[in-house]
Design an enzyme around this catalytic site. Structure first.
Site, PDB file in Angstrom:
ATOM      1  N   LYS A  24       2.321  -3.635   6.542  1.00  0.00           N
ATOM      2  CA  LYS A  24       2.717  -3.706   5.231  1.00  0.00           C
ATOM      3  C   LYS A  24       4.248  -3.412   5.109  1.00  0.00           C
ATOM      4  O   LYS A  24       4.835  -4.190   4.120  1.00  0.00           O
ATOM      5  CB  LYS A  24       1.750  -2.676   4.362  1.00  0.00           C
ATOM      6  N   TYR A  34      -1.539  -0.643  10.578  1.00  0.00           N
ATOM      7  CA  TYR A  34      -1.812  -1.517   9.266  1.00  0.00           C
ATOM      8  C   TYR A  34      -0.667  -1.192   8.573  1.00  0.00           C
ATOM      9  O   TYR A  34      -0.108  -1.899   7.869  1.00  0.00           O
ATOM     10  CB  TYR A  34      -3.210  -0.811   8.773  1.00  0.00           C
ATOM     11  N   SER A  45       0.769  -1.168  -0.040  1.00  0.00           N
ATOM     12  CA  SER A  45      -0.087  -0.153  -0.013  1.00  0.00           C
ATOM     13  C   SER A  45       0.881   1.266   0.056  1.00  0.00           C
ATOM     14  O   SER A  45       2.061   1.372   0.758  1.00  0.00           O
ATOM     15  CB  SER A  45      -0.870   0.046   1.421  1.00  0.00           C
TER      16      SER A  45
END
Ligand code: UFG
Length: 336
Positions: A153, A149, A124
């Protein structure tokens, strides 16, 4: 070629299943429906004219993964299965680390055991935080993550590059997605957020459909042309096709250990107000909105430098933001 698509019933996963089939690959879906709906399978059947192979299983289960890789003679894997709510990740860090790291590690172990070297990982643009240079390129130094989050990643990308640095038989791409919007033009599949959507476009379409009362723009005092945040909105079918091109490049790659990260965006930035106004034009439903407080963690502006993916794969986004909004609205209306 047989391709395992973990999280293949999700938003990007389901559209990638369509793009894979259209390109002559045979997708095999593994999804536990923890954040998706079985109805997606009916939509896929309506588009493709057949039901792709499907396993309702969790991607952290090593034995299941090995069984599927062998049973289905899998040649490559696209790994979407992960949790993706920024807010929830801040409240439940362990849940995010366990799931997002656990699924990747189980998958890498299973792929190693079954001699499947080809992997595409869903990363992302969140890994960039607030970029110091725009458009942001893959060579930008990554800052400390801005959410749990985002941290998952970054760590997953590190795991992949470490595996390759160690000479493991792994050929992998991490694709850094910008903001996916839209739906398949047939309106048979699309985004199905659970509860109140976090993301702008599903919030807009639900407000236009009368499901949400009012749209709030999170801040209009950013250092941008109209004061609202700027993002790179990419049509989900363009994003899906980028996976297909990436996969072809991996199959053609002769080095046994190989890893690259690539931005997948359009290279164009649009403000929140531009999105709201364009949506009003394409839907014929101009939306009322109020200006609210800034949302914690939002950055002012980000859009992609897409020269790497264009140079390496010859891929470019074909659809614009307007088409994404049209397809998102058609999908919302199909939900009744
Ligand atoms: N926004 C609003 N009102 C809303 C929803 C969003 O004004 O009701 C604004 C946001 O403040 C932001 C823009 O619309 O400026 C886009 O917001 P999204 O939530 O749609 O997208 P983000 O750029 O915040 O999210 C993206 C990805 C996520 C990823 C996140 C990491 O979609 O998957 O970046 O920062 F986790």
């Amino acid at each position: 070629m047989n391709i395992l698509v973990t999280g293949g019933a999700g938003f990007i996963g389901s559209h990638t299943v369509v793009a894979l089939s259209e390109a002559g690959f045979r997708p095999v879906i593994l999804d536990d429906f923890s954040n998706s709906e079985p109805a997606v399978l009916e939509g896929l059947n309506a588009i493709l004219g057949f039901s792709p192979r499907f396993y309702a299983e969790n991607c952290r289960d090593l034995d299941i993964l090995k069984r599927v890789l062998k049973e289905e003679s899998i040649d490559g894997v696209i790994h979407f299965a992960a949790f993706k709510s920024v807010g929830e990740s801040m409240r439940e860090p362990l849940k995010y680390y366990e799931n997002n790291l656990g699924t990747l590690m189980a998958l890498l172990e299973a792929m190693g055991d079954c001699s499947v070297p080809n992997l595409i990982f869903s990363s992302s643009a969140t890994v960039y935080g607030e970029p110091s240079k725009l458009p942001v390129s893959e060579t930008a130094l990554l800052p400390a993550p801005i959410s749990v989050y985002g941290s998952t990643k970054q760590v997953c990308e590190t795991i992949l590059s470490d595996q390759v640095a160690a000479g493991k038989p792994l050929k992998a791409f991490s694709l850094r997605y910008f903001n996916p919007i839209g739906a398949h033009p047939s309106a048979q599949i699309g985004e199905l957020p659970r509860g109140v959507p976090n993301n702008l476009v599903p919030f807009i379409t639900q407000t236009a459909a009368g499901i949400r009362q009012e749209l709030t723009v999170f801040g209009n005092d950013y250092p941008t042309s109209d004061g609202t945040c700027i993002r790179d909105y990419i049509h989900v079918m363009d994003l899906a096709e980028a996976h297909v091109e990436s996969l072809k490049a991996l199959f053609g790659q002769r080095q046994p250990s190989y890893y690259e990260v690539m931005n997948v965006g359009t290279g164009q930035g649009h403000s929140v107000l531009e999105i709201i106004n364009t949506f009003g034009e394409v839907s014929g439903k101009p939306l009322d909105y109020t200006i609210g407080e800034r949302r914690q963690g939002d950055i002012a502006t980000i859009y992609a430098d897409v020269s790497k993916i264009n140079g390496m794969l010859g891929w470019n986004a074909k659809r614009g933001m307007r088409e994404g909004l049209e397809d998102a609205w058609r999908w919302q209306q199909s939900l009744g």
